[in-house]
Design a protein around this motif. Structure first.
Motif, short mmCIF file in Angstrom:
data_model
loop_
_atom_site.label_atom_id
_atom_site.label_comp_id
_atom_site.label_asym_id
_atom_site.label_seq_id
_atom_site.Cartn_x
_atom_site.Cartn_y
_atom_site.Cartn_z
N PHE A 141 0.82 -1.21 0.00
CA PHE A 141 0.00 0.00 0.00
C PHE A 141 0.86 1.26 0.00
CE2 PHE A 141 -2.25 3.39 2.25
CZ PHE A 141 -3.40 3.48 1.49
N SER A 142 1.91 1.27 0.81
CA SER A 142 2.79 2.45 0.83
C SER A 142 3.50 2.63 -0.50
CB SER A 142 3.79 2.32 1.97
OG SER A 142 4.61 1.16 1.78
N LEU A 143 3.92 1.53 -1.12
CA LEU A 143 4.59 1.62 -2.41
C LEU A 143 3.65 2.14 -3.48
CD1 LEU A 143 7.12 1.10 -4.11
CD2 LEU A 143 6.34 -1.25 -4.42
N LEU A 144 2.43 1.63 -3.51
CA LEU A 144 1.46 2.11 -4.49
C LEU A 144 1.10 3.58 -4.24
CD1 LEU A 144 -0.93 -0.97 -4.76
CD2 LEU A 144 0.88 -0.27 -6.33
N LEU A 145 1.06 3.99 -2.98
CA LEU A 145 0.78 5.39 -2.68
C LEU A 145 1.87 6.30 -3.22
CD1 LEU A 145 -0.94 7.52 -1.19
CD2 LEU A 145 0.44 7.06 0.86
N VAL A 146 3.12 5.89 -3.05
CA VAL A 146 4.23 6.68 -3.59
C VAL A 146 4.17 6.72 -5.12
CG1 VAL A 146 6.74 6.80 -3.77
CG2 VAL A 146 5.68 6.27 -1.58
N GLU A 147 3.81 5.60 -5.74
CA GLU A 147 3.70 5.57 -7.20
C GLU A 147 2.60 6.51 -7.69
OE1 GLU A 147 5.59 4.16 -9.39
OE2 GLU A 147 6.91 3.19 -7.95
N VAL A 148 1.48 6.54 -6.99
CA VAL A 148 0.40 7.45 -7.37
C VAL A 148 0.83 8.90 -7.25
CG1 VAL A 148 -1.91 8.25 -6.70
CG2 VAL A 148 -1.44 5.81 -6.86
N ILE A 149 1.54 9.22 -6.18
CA ILE A 149 2.03 10.59 -6.02
C ILE A 149 3.04 10.93 -7.11
CG2 ILE A 149 3.33 12.12 -4.48
CD1 ILE A 149 2.08 10.65 -2.14
N LEU A 150 3.89 9.96 -7.47
CA LEU A 150 4.86 10.19 -8.54
C LEU A 150 4.17 10.44 -9.87
CD1 LEU A 150 7.77 10.25 -9.57
CD2 LEU A 150 7.66 7.76 -9.80
N LEU A 151 3.13 9.66 -10.16
CA LEU A 151 2.38 9.88 -11.40
C LEU A 151 1.67 11.22 -11.39
CD1 LEU A 151 0.87 6.31 -11.95
CD2 LEU A 151 2.77 7.37 -13.17
N ALA A 152 1.16 11.63 -10.23
CA ALA A 152 0.50 12.93 -10.14
C ALA A 152 1.50 14.06 -10.38
CB ALA A 152 -0.17 13.09 -8.77
N ILE A 153 2.69 13.92 -9.82
CA ILE A 153 3.72 14.95 -10.04
C ILE A 153 4.12 14.99 -11.51
CG2 ILE A 153 6.11 15.57 -9.51
CD1 ILE A 153 5.66 14.53 -6.70
N GLY A 154 4.24 13.81 -12.13
CA GLY A 154 4.56 13.78 -13.56
C GLY A 154 3.48 14.41 -14.41
N ALA A 155 2.21 14.19 -14.04
CA ALA A 155 1.12 14.80 -14.79
C ALA A 155 1.12 16.31 -14.64
CB ALA A 155 -0.22 14.21 -14.32
N ILE A 156 1.39 16.80 -13.43
CA ILE A 156 1.45 18.24 -13.22
C ILE A 156 2.59 18.86 -14.01
CG2 ILE A 156 1.86 20.03 -11.47
CD1 ILE A 156 0.45 18.22 -9.46
N THR A 157 3.74 18.19 -14.01
CA THR A 157 4.88 18.70 -14.77
C THR A 157 4.60 18.72 -16.27
OG1 THR A 157 6.33 17.79 -13.07
CG2 THR A 157 7.34 18.42 -15.15
N ALA A 158 4.00 17.64 -16.78
CA ALA A 158 3.68 17.61 -18.21
C ALA A 158 2.65 18.66 -18.58
CB ALA A 158 3.16 16.21 -18.58
N ARG A 159 1.67 18.90 -17.72
CA ARG A 159 0.68 19.93 -18.00
C ARG A 159 1.32 21.32 -18.01
NH1 ARG A 159 -4.49 19.82 -14.24
NH2 ARG A 159 -4.53 17.74 -15.21
N GLY A 160 2.26 21.54 -17.08
CA GLY A 160 2.96 22.83 -17.08
C GLY A 160 3.78 23.04 -18.32
N LYS A 161 4.43 21.97 -18.84
CA LYS A 161 5.20 22.09 -20.06
C LYS A 161 4.31 22.37 -21.27
CE LYS A 161 9.09 19.18 -18.65
NZ LYS A 161 9.86 17.94 -18.95
N ARG A 162 3.14 21.70 -21.34
CA ARG A 162 2.23 21.96 -22.45
C ARG A 162 1.68 23.37 -22.41
NH1 ARG A 162 0.32 16.63 -21.27
NH2 ARG A 162 -1.41 17.54 -20.10
N GLY A 163 1.40 23.86 -21.19
CA GLY A 163 0.93 25.23 -21.08
C GLY A 163 1.99 26.25 -21.47
N ALA A 164 3.25 25.94 -21.14
CA ALA A 164 4.34 26.88 -21.50
C ALA A 164 4.57 26.89 -22.99
CB ALA A 164 5.62 26.48 -20.76
N THR A 165 4.51 25.71 -23.66
CA THR A 165 4.72 25.69 -25.10
C THR A 165 3.55 26.27 -25.87
OG1 THR A 165 3.83 23.42 -25.11
CG2 THR A 165 6.24 23.68 -24.95
N ALA A 166 2.33 26.14 -25.32
CA ALA A 166 1.16 26.71 -26.00
C ALA A 166 1.17 28.23 -25.92
CB ALA A 166 -0.12 26.16 -25.38
#
Length: 311
Positions: free
Chosen positions: A286-311
């Motif tokens: 459960f703790s490992l999956l929780l960290v993975e979910v947080i990592l994916l959320a951080i990656g999604a936020i970073t990718a969204r910020g990059k798309r917004g900057a390029t747009a």
């Protein structure tokens, strides 16, 4: 009468196949490289995902046959010996992680700007200082903290709460289990090498001198330059530094256990009052999956910020 030159050329044309029929060596190397990368990715996936799948199958295995989720239900129940449950331990560690991230970024971002803009000669010395937490083990850090508390503590014959100095009152406030600011400050020191290099890489990737000069010429104050110009440009670096701090707080056990903190998640996990291997494995999964979910959320936020900057 035939021309010998013409007949010789015809013979050569019939013997030598066209160059287009043979694949070029560059294309062969690319195909071999793609196959090699796929093999490496497959081996890495089996190496990392295989144990996780085995652990999940072990946690849901019913001794009498079938599948059961009783191990996952037990980790959310309150222990009978007065120990906090999983959610309380996670919230406790998350609060420490938030304080650690805020303090570390508040110290490192202005320091990095000062080093790059005003005193670049001190960059090497500061970089060596940030490496010291990697040189000294956490046990030495805890021993130093204990010596400071012993030196600031009042005499044994003094009445409690009357002859305590201001310094000891502050230290006792920092060490309180309800708001363990002492742990957050110690974790800031441990995370300093990683945060420093993450922010340094982000500042080197942008022309910070030109940005600051342009903002100052337009009349922006230093806080405005920091918050509205530098921080948006360092979004990816700040997110990476924050995740490194979060990972350190959620996995650090030595300091919190030696200082007798029982509520942080790593200590709670080690002192889990159960003899069931399924429950312990369920907590780890459960703790490992929780960290993975947080990592994916951080990656999604970073990718969204990059798309917004390029747009």
């Amino acid at each position: 009468m035939t021309n010998p030159a013409v007949s010789g050329a015809a013979v050569v044309d019939t013997l030598v196949p066209p160059a287009a029929d043979a694949p070029p060596p560059v294309r062969r190397r690319r195909s071999r490289g793609q196959v090699g990368r796929r093999v490496v990715l497959l081996v890495a996936a089996v190496y990392f995902i295989g144990p996780l799948v085995a652990a999940i199958s072990f946690t849901v295995q019913n001794p009498h046959g079938g599948i059961t989720f009783s191990a996952y239900r037990q980790i959310f129940t309150n222990p009978g010996d007065g120990q906090i449950n999983l959610v309380q331990a996670l919230v406790y560690s998350l609060e420490i992680a938030v304080v650690t991230i805020v303090v570390a970024l508040a110290l490192m971002v202005p320091t990095q700007l000062l080093l790059h803009l005003r005193v670049p000669r001190m960059r090497g010395s500061v970089e060596i200082l940030t490496l010291l937490p990697l040189v000294f083990p956490p046990v030495v850090l805890v021993v130093g903290v204990s010596d400071v508390y012993q030196a600031a503590a009042p005499s044994s014959g003094a009445a409690a709460g009357h002859d305590e100095g201001f310094a000891f009152q502050v230290l006792r406030f920092l060490r309180d289990t309800d708001h363990p600011l002492l742990l957050a400050l110690l974790y800031v020191m441990l995370a300093m090498p990683f945060v420093y290099r993450a922010i340094d890489a982000g500042i080197r990737a942008i022309d910070v001198a030109t940005l600051v000069e342009a903002a100052r010429n337009l009349g922006a104050s230093w806080p405005s330059v920091l918050l509205r110009v530098i921080v948006p440009c360092l979004r990816t670096s700040l997110i990476n530094a924050s995740f490194l701090c979060f990972a350190l707080v959620m996995g650090e056990y030595t300091i919190s256990s030696i200082l007798l903190y029982t509520k942080p998640f790593p200590v709670w996990l080690a002192q889990l009052p159960t003899r069931s291997g399924q429950v312990q494995a369920a907590v780890s999964v459960f703790s490992l999956l929780l960290v993975e979910v947080i990592l994916l959320a951080i990656g999604a936020i970073t990718a969204r910020g990059k798309r917004g900057a390029t747009a």
